[in-house]
Design a protein around this motif. Structure first.
Motif, PDB file in Angstrom:
ATOM      1  N   THR A  73     -12.130   1.328   2.913  1.00  9.19           N
ATOM      2  CA  THR A  73     -12.024   0.968   4.332  1.00  9.19           C
ATOM      3  C   THR A  73     -11.494   2.158   5.119  1.00  9.19           C
ATOM      4  O   THR A  73     -10.286   2.255   5.366  1.00  9.19           O
ATOM      5  N   PRO A  74     -12.359   3.100   5.509  1.00 10.02           N
ATOM      6  CA  PRO A  74     -11.878   4.224   6.328  1.00 10.02           C
ATOM      7  C   PRO A  74     -11.183   3.725   7.594  1.00 10.02           C
ATOM      8  O   PRO A  74     -11.662   2.809   8.260  1.00 10.02           O
ATOM      9  N   ARG A  75     -10.036   4.304   7.893  1.00  7.28           N
ATOM     10  CA  ARG A  75      -9.179   3.876   9.001  1.00  7.28           C
ATOM     11  C   ARG A  75      -8.790   2.398   8.858  1.00  7.28           C
ATOM     12  O   ARG A  75      -8.548   1.699   9.833  1.00  7.28           O
ATOM     13  N   GLY A  76      -8.655   1.987   7.621  1.00  4.50           N
ATOM     14  CA  GLY A  76      -8.360   0.578   7.339  1.00  4.50           C
ATOM     15  C   GLY A  76      -6.940   0.161   7.630  1.00  4.50           C
ATOM     16  O   GLY A  76      -6.628  -1.027   7.581  1.00  4.50           O
ATOM     17  N   ALA A  77      -6.052   1.121   7.917  1.00  7.53           N
ATOM     18  CA  ALA A  77      -4.686   0.783   8.311  1.00  7.53           C
ATOM     19  C   ALA A  77      -4.508   0.763   9.822  1.00  7.53           C
ATOM     20  O   ALA A  77      -3.437   0.408  10.307  1.00  7.53           O
ATOM     21  N   HIS A  78      -5.525   1.148  10.568  1.00  9.63           N
ATOM     22  CA  HIS A  78      -5.418   1.220  12.028  1.00  9.63           C
ATOM     23  C   HIS A  78      -4.998  -0.136  12.587  1.00  9.63           C
ATOM     24  O   HIS A  78      -5.500  -1.172  12.172  1.00  9.63           O
TER      25      HIS A  78
END
Length: 288
Positions: free
Chosen positions: A226-231
């Motif tokens: 999940t790229p940028r999944g912590a945004h």
């Protein structure tokens, strides 16, 4: 080694109503936000959530998915309190177990070791004990000391976000702090790892030393890229906190009409739609 890769929808489909879910990260730092957003698109409810909380807790509380919250704090870091959590607590919508941070960690350690409790000095002499009649003290068999008998915090499922992972579930953090994601994984019956990037096992040491391999595949049941999944929380060094968007979230959360607009814009679609909406927000606001 086994391939544990799965889609985000396959991952959150493992969450059933009534489960106890541990959510890794710390406040508004390296939270598995993509998994949380996907969880909002399921029918799971009546959850017990165990977390050092941030917007993960706020979003799930606002959606009415949490029955019981076990926590050390709920903060957005640069914004002291998450307004959605604050509102839910003030309305009495949540069963609450609040612990000193040291007690909380002891509870995770006890669960990780499959113990009923661990003794700790944390919480002695504080208001935590009278506020939680479930807590007991225990006498040392070796001295006259007395300790808090912190009960274990076992989890049905843990959700954590890491910088890198391989397809088997070996998980790596690259930022300044592991937080307690390893304890969440070890305290759980199953763990789902979302990650910025899936890499080959042989590439796990390309960016950092073996000390950053936080926990092994033996604790992991699913891996989701999940790229940028912590945004909009931090995921250092890949990206920092999106402060402009976090302010937008916190402001919208304080007004029912504004929150309905926020939810419709950012939470009404899948993960790709979320990131497209965030990009449009920054174009409109003139901030990156």
């Amino acid at each position: 080694m086994p391939d544990k890769l799965m889609t985000i929808d396959e991952a959150v489909a493992q969450v059933e109503s009534g489960m106890t879910i541990g959510i890794g990260g710390w406040g508004s730092r390296r939270k598995p936000m993509a998994l949380v957003r996907a969880l909002l698109r399921t029918d799971a409810r009546d959850l017990t959530v165990v977390a050092f909380g941030g917007p993960d807790v706020g979003l799930l509380a606002a959606a009415g998915r949490i029955r019981r919250l076990v926590y050390g704090f709920v903060s957005l870091d640069s914004i002291p309190l998450d307004p959605l959590f604050t509102q839910a607590r003030e309305r009495g919508e949540l069963e609450i177990e609040e612990y000193d941070e040291g007690m909380f960690v002891a509870g995770l350690r006890a669960a990780a070791q499959r113990l009923d409790f661990l003794p700790t000095r944390a919480g002695l002499g504080s208001d935590v004990l009278p506020a939680n009649p479930r807590l007991k003290t225990v006498a040392s068999p070796y001295s006259d000391d007395e300790y808090v008998a912190m009960p274990a915090l076992p989890l049905d499922l843990a959700l954590v976000h890491m910088n890198r992972a391989d397809a088997a579930g070996n998980a790596q953090f690259l930022g300044p702090d592991p937080y307690f994601d390893d304890l969440f994984a070890m305290a759980a019956q199953r763990t789902i790892v979302s990650t910025e990037k899936v890499v080959s096992t042989g590439s796990l040491l390309d960016e950092a030393s073996f000390h950053t391999l936080l926990f092994s595949r033996m604790y992991v049941h699913g891996v989701v890229e999940t790229p940028r999944g912590a945004h909009f929380t931090t995921c250092e060094p890949d990206y920092g906190r999106d402060e402009a968007f976090q302010r937008h979230y916190a402001t919208a959360a304080k007004d029912a009409d504004a929150w309905a607009g926020f939810s419709g814009t950012f939470l009404g679609g899948d993960e790709a739609a979320y990131h497209e909406a965030v990009a449009r927000f920054h174009i409109t606001e003139g901030e990156s």
